[in-house]
Design a protein around this motif. Sequence first.
Motif, short mmCIF file in Angstrom:
data_model
loop_
_atom_site.label_atom_id
_atom_site.label_comp_id
_atom_site.label_asym_id
_atom_site.label_seq_id
_atom_site.Cartn_x
_atom_site.Cartn_y
_atom_site.Cartn_z
N SER A 80 1.59 6.25 3.94
CA SER A 80 0.71 5.75 2.89
C SER A 80 -0.59 6.54 2.92
O SER A 80 -0.90 7.20 3.92
N SER A 87 -0.27 2.56 -1.65
CA SER A 87 0.64 1.78 -0.81
C SER A 87 -0.06 1.44 0.49
O SER A 87 -1.00 2.11 0.90
N ASP A 137 5.65 -1.97 -1.31
CA ASP A 137 4.56 -1.66 -2.23
C ASP A 137 4.97 -0.68 -3.33
O ASP A 137 4.57 -0.84 -4.48
N ARG A 138 5.76 0.33 -2.97
CA ARG A 138 6.14 1.37 -3.93
C ARG A 138 7.60 1.78 -3.73
O ARG A 138 7.91 2.91 -3.40
#
Length: 70
Positions: A8, A42, A49-50
């Motif tokens: 991230s 993220s 998250d993604r």
Amino acid sequence: MEIAVVRSESCDPDVAERLENLAEPKSDESTGKVSVDVVPNSGHWIYRDRPQMLMEILTPRLVSLVQTNI
């Protein structure tokens, strides 16, 4: 061997720098290959998250593994 790191953008800066150093091309081919992909927006759980972006990063690598082993 190839190592794919997906991180991230909120990764600790020191860790991010070390990962980027690992991903720099080396003259010694025996060290393997490291790639680092950064997923924006993220947190710790990139897969939650993604998920779409994670799949976009991983799918080509997984497909190439399958094609190589056929």
